[in-house]
Write a protein that holds these residues in place. Structure first.
Motif, PDB file in Angstrom:
ATOM      1  N   PRO A   8       0.816  -1.164  -0.022  1.00  0.00           N
ATOM      2  CA  PRO A   8      -0.149   0.022  -0.100  1.00  0.00           C
ATOM      3  C   PRO A   8       0.793   1.318   0.185  1.00  0.00           C
ATOM      4  CG  PRO A   8      -0.171  -1.133   2.177  1.00  0.00           C
ATOM      5  CD  PRO A   8       0.871  -1.957   1.093  1.00  0.00           C
ATOM      6  N   ILE A   9       0.397   2.478  -0.761  1.00  0.00           N
ATOM      7  CA  ILE A   9       1.162   3.441  -0.756  1.00  0.00           C
ATOM      8  C   ILE A   9       1.354   4.203   0.542  1.00  0.00           C
ATOM      9  CG2 ILE A   9       1.115   5.905  -1.518  1.00  0.00           C
ATOM     10  CD1 ILE A   9      -0.423   4.921  -3.899  1.00  0.00           C
ATOM     11  N   ILE A  10       0.329   3.961   1.551  1.00  0.00           N
ATOM     12  CA  ILE A  10       0.490   4.442   2.871  1.00  0.00           C
ATOM     13  C   ILE A  10       0.173   3.423   3.876  1.00  0.00           C
ATOM     14  CG2 ILE A  10      -0.250   6.145   4.746  1.00  0.00           C
ATOM     15  CD1 ILE A  10      -0.473   8.153   2.645  1.00  0.00           C
ATOM     16  N   GLU A  11       0.935   3.209   4.935  1.00  0.00           N
ATOM     17  CA  GLU A  11       0.751   2.082   5.957  1.00  0.00           C
ATOM     18  C   GLU A  11      -0.059   3.146   7.081  1.00  0.00           C
ATOM     19  OE1 GLU A  11       0.984  -0.905   5.949  1.00  0.00           O
ATOM     20  OE2 GLU A  11       2.479  -1.445   4.550  1.00  0.00           O
ATOM     21  N   PHE A  12      -1.317   2.713   7.391  1.00  0.00           N
ATOM     22  CA  PHE A  12      -2.264   3.461   8.167  1.00  0.00           C
ATOM     23  C   PHE A  12      -1.676   3.103   9.653  1.00  0.00           C
ATOM     24  CE2 PHE A  12      -4.261   4.430   4.269  1.00  0.00           C
ATOM     25  CZ  PHE A  12      -4.277   5.778   4.489  1.00  0.00           C
ATOM     26  N   SER A  13      -0.682   3.045  10.057  1.00  0.00           N
ATOM     27  CA  SER A  13      -0.384   2.757  11.634  1.00  0.00           C
ATOM     28  C   SER A  13      -1.039   3.948  12.366  1.00  0.00           C
ATOM     29  CB  SER A  13       1.298   2.586  11.803  1.00  0.00           C
ATOM     30  OG  SER A  13       1.701   3.629  11.268  1.00  0.00           O
ATOM     31  N   PRO A  14      -0.960   3.633  13.845  1.00  0.00           N
ATOM     32  CA  PRO A  14      -1.692   4.445  14.736  1.00  0.00           C
ATOM     33  C   PRO A  14      -0.662   5.930  14.618  1.00  0.00           C
ATOM     34  CG  PRO A  14      -1.308   2.459  15.870  1.00  0.00           C
ATOM     35  CD  PRO A  14      -0.726   2.319  14.288  1.00  0.00           C
ATOM     36  N   ASP A  15       0.536   5.776  14.425  1.00  0.00           N
ATOM     37  CA  ASP A  15       1.372   7.131  14.219  1.00  0.00           C
ATOM     38  C   ASP A  15       0.942   8.018  13.079  1.00  0.00           C
ATOM     39  OD1 ASP A  15       2.696   4.819  13.321  1.00  0.00           O
ATOM     40  OD2 ASP A  15       4.685   6.055  13.198  1.00  0.00           O
ATOM     41  N   VAL A  16       0.987   7.182  11.910  1.00  0.00           N
ATOM     42  CA  VAL A  16       0.652   7.833  10.821  1.00  0.00           C
ATOM     43  C   VAL A  16      -0.707   8.539  10.650  1.00  0.00           C
ATOM     44  CG1 VAL A  16       0.091   7.620   8.112  1.00  0.00           C
ATOM     45  CG2 VAL A  16       2.001   6.554   9.336  1.00  0.00           C
ATOM     46  N   VAL A  17      -1.490   7.756  11.227  1.00  0.00           N
ATOM     47  CA  VAL A  17      -3.333   8.374  11.420  1.00  0.00           C
ATOM     48  C   VAL A  17      -3.083   9.514  12.332  1.00  0.00           C
ATOM     49  CG1 VAL A  17      -5.357   7.749  12.548  1.00  0.00           C
ATOM     50  CG2 VAL A  17      -4.244   5.973  11.150  1.00  0.00           C
TER      51      VAL A  17
ATOM     52  N   ILE B 104      -2.558  17.031  10.776  1.00  0.00           N
ATOM     53  CA  ILE B 104      -2.675  18.052   9.563  1.00  0.00           C
ATOM     54  C   ILE B 104      -3.979  18.288   9.305  1.00  0.00           C
ATOM     55  CG2 ILE B 104      -2.136  17.931   7.077  1.00  0.00           C
ATOM     56  CD1 ILE B 104       0.079  15.904   7.641  1.00  0.00           C
ATOM     57  N   ALA B 105      -4.984  17.530   9.421  1.00  0.00           N
ATOM     58  CA  ALA B 105      -6.499  17.899   9.133  1.00  0.00           C
ATOM     59  C   ALA B 105      -7.081  18.905  10.026  1.00  0.00           C
ATOM     60  CB  ALA B 105      -7.294  16.455   9.223  1.00  0.00           C
ATOM     61  N   TRP B 106      -6.492  18.801  11.261  1.00  0.00           N
ATOM     62  CA  TRP B 106      -6.819  19.716  12.379  1.00  0.00           C
ATOM     63  C   TRP B 106      -6.445  21.046  11.974  1.00  0.00           C
ATOM     64  CZ3 TRP B 106     -10.941  20.348  15.108  1.00  0.00           C
ATOM     65  CH2 TRP B 106     -10.922  21.394  16.269  1.00  0.00           C
ATOM     66  N   ALA B 107      -4.995  21.217  11.483  1.00  0.00           N
ATOM     67  CA  ALA B 107      -4.491  22.413  11.255  1.00  0.00           C
ATOM     68  C   ALA B 107      -5.268  23.344  10.222  1.00  0.00           C
ATOM     69  CB  ALA B 107      -3.137  22.117  10.963  1.00  0.00           C
ATOM     70  N   ILE B 108      -5.590  22.273   9.249  1.00  0.00           N
ATOM     71  CA  ILE B 108      -6.245  22.768   8.001  1.00  0.00           C
ATOM     72  C   ILE B 108      -7.607  23.439   8.480  1.00  0.00           C
ATOM     73  CG2 ILE B 108      -7.328  22.195   5.792  1.00  0.00           C
ATOM     74  CD1 ILE B 108      -4.981  20.417   5.659  1.00  0.00           C
ATOM     75  N   VAL B 109      -8.515  22.380   9.209  1.00  0.00           N
ATOM     76  CA  VAL B 109      -9.716  22.955   9.682  1.00  0.00           C
ATOM     77  C   VAL B 109      -9.834  24.295  10.416  1.00  0.00           C
ATOM     78  CG1 VAL B 109     -11.694  22.106  11.293  1.00  0.00           C
ATOM     79  CG2 VAL B 109     -10.778  20.408   9.752  1.00  0.00           C
ATOM     80  N   THR B 110      -8.768  24.413  11.216  1.00  0.00           N
ATOM     81  CA  THR B 110      -8.501  25.769  12.037  1.00  0.00           C
ATOM     82  C   THR B 110      -8.346  27.090  11.206  1.00  0.00           C
ATOM     83  OG1 THR B 110      -6.491  25.132  12.994  1.00  0.00           O
ATOM     84  CG2 THR B 110      -8.365  24.633  14.346  1.00  0.00           C
ATOM     85  N   LEU B 111      -7.931  26.801  10.037  1.00  0.00           N
ATOM     86  CA  LEU B 111      -7.374  27.867   9.358  1.00  0.00           C
ATOM     87  C   LEU B 111      -8.321  28.996   9.112  1.00  0.00           C
ATOM     88  CD1 LEU B 111      -5.574  26.297   6.040  1.00  0.00           C
ATOM     89  CD2 LEU B 111      -4.559  27.750   7.951  1.00  0.00           C
ATOM     90  N   PRO B 112      -9.537  28.825   8.911  1.00  0.00           N
ATOM     91  CA  PRO B 112     -10.638  30.191   8.680  1.00  0.00           C
ATOM     92  C   PRO B 112     -10.611  30.668  10.017  1.00  0.00           C
ATOM     93  CG  PRO B 112     -11.469  28.082   7.658  1.00  0.00           C
ATOM     94  CD  PRO B 112     -10.175  27.503   8.540  1.00  0.00           C
TER      95      PRO B 112
END
Length: 343
Positions: free
Chosen positions: A20-29, A35-43
């Motif tokens: 798989p391109i990305i291994e969704f291990s706990p640290d990667v998740v 990253i997603a939270w940093a993007i969500v809080t941008l506005p």
């Protein structure tokens, strides 16, 4: 461009092997959630443009490096080679620090040396942090080497790293160095390599006369912070108290990625000084959600090293090189977790 080439090469290699391109291990998740939270809080950021710039110029690049290392370096020999690369890179950093101290190359308006011309080592505190992070890797290579000349080389590099950390006069760097030393002493206490503990202590005692007198005075302010003539310890303690109040006042979305300084200015006046506590900085920037994800990421990385070091009795032992590097990374993470309370 080099990052794009590396990503493409890694993706191609994994796809060609049916991985798989990305291994969704706990640290990667947890990293992806951060990253997603940093993007969500941008506005909701106090300065959305500044947060976006930090996200794209530094945050995402660091995340890509994290993912590349965890997905491209998959064999013990690769990890061992990477450690050699990093330790050899530490040599010029340490030599620059010691050379700047010997040559009197100091920061303007202070008795602290100029760092190495790089974003991660530009000031003496960051220099001490980087060298401390690399010191356990040097120790792992030293313990795993069977060649006398190699051991002498690595011992010289380790000695230069310690000397460089001391001449930075970084209090947090000193605390991290102590944590690393104690952690290795504890890890080696029941192993044949414990012979190196008294040898290193003896070398340390012999080197005490070479330690600058001002270093002891500065380290003394860790406990007796009211004696800090530069007033930096007092200011940092005050800022930590204000940062705690700011974080609790806006616990969900925070001030926005990289906007802790603006939030602190609003709370205690325009001093334009950053918070010298990484946990509080994350909490002010990204709220308690961001802090939870960040600490969780650190814990998962720490646990990953434990899966190598603390295996089940029936499992086969890992290669020695892998075990030594896992031990070094665990100690680096431990030292980092303590030291960044003052970074």
């Amino acid at each position: 461009s080099s990052v794009v080439v590396a990503v493409v090469a890694c993706v191609y290699k994994r796809m060609s092997r049916g991985q798989p391109i990305i291994e969704f291990s706990p640290d990667v998740v947890l990293l992806l959630l951060l990253i997603a939270w940093a993007i969500v809080t941008l506005p909701f950021s106090m300065w959305p443009g500044g947060s976006l710039n930090l996200l794209t110029s530094q945050f995402l690049k660091a995340a890509v490096c994290f993912l590349l290392l965890s997905h491209a370096v998959t064999e013990p020999r690769q990890l061992w080679g990477l450690c050699w690369c990093l330790v050899l890179c530490a040599g010029p950093l340490a030599l620059t620090a010691v050379g700047n101290y010997a040559g009197g190359v100091y920061l303007q308006g202070g008795g602290r040396i100029v760092g190495y011309e790089s974003g991660l080592t530009g000031n003496p505190n960051d220099m001490a942090l980087m060298l401390n992070l690399l010191l356990p890797l040097c120790a792992a290579l030293f313990l795993g080497s069977r060649n006398l000349l190699t051991k002498l080389l690595l011992g010289a590099i380790a000695g230069m790293i310690v000397a460089a950390i001391i001449v930075t006069f970084s209090r947090a760097g000193f605390i991290m160095l102590v944590v690393i030393t104690l952690a290795y002493a504890w890890r080696l206490r029941k192993r044949p390599q414990r012979i190196w503990i008294p040898a290193i202590l003896a070398l340390g005692v012999m080197a005490l006369p070479l330690v600058p007198a001002d270093f002891y005075n500065r380290i003394n302010t860790i406990v007796n912070y009211e004696e800090d003539r530069s007033n930096s310890a007092q200011e940092r303690l005050s800022d930590m108290k204000v940062a705690t109040q700011v974080a609790l006042a806006n616990p969900i979305k925070g001030a926005g990625l990289g906007q802790g300084t603006l939030a602190m200015n609003k709370a205690r006046g325009d001093t334009w000084k950053i918070i010298h506590n990484l946990y509080l900085q994350v909490a002010v920037d990204l709220g308690m959600v961001g802090l939870f994800l960040f600490v969780g990421l650190m814990v998962q990385c720490f646990r990953a090293t434990g899966r190598i070091l603390y295996r089940d009795p029936g499992d086969p032992p890992p290669p020695e090189q892998l075990e030594l590097v896992a031990e070094a990374l665990r100690i680096s993470l431990l030292g980092f977790a303590v030291a960044v309370m003052f970074y």
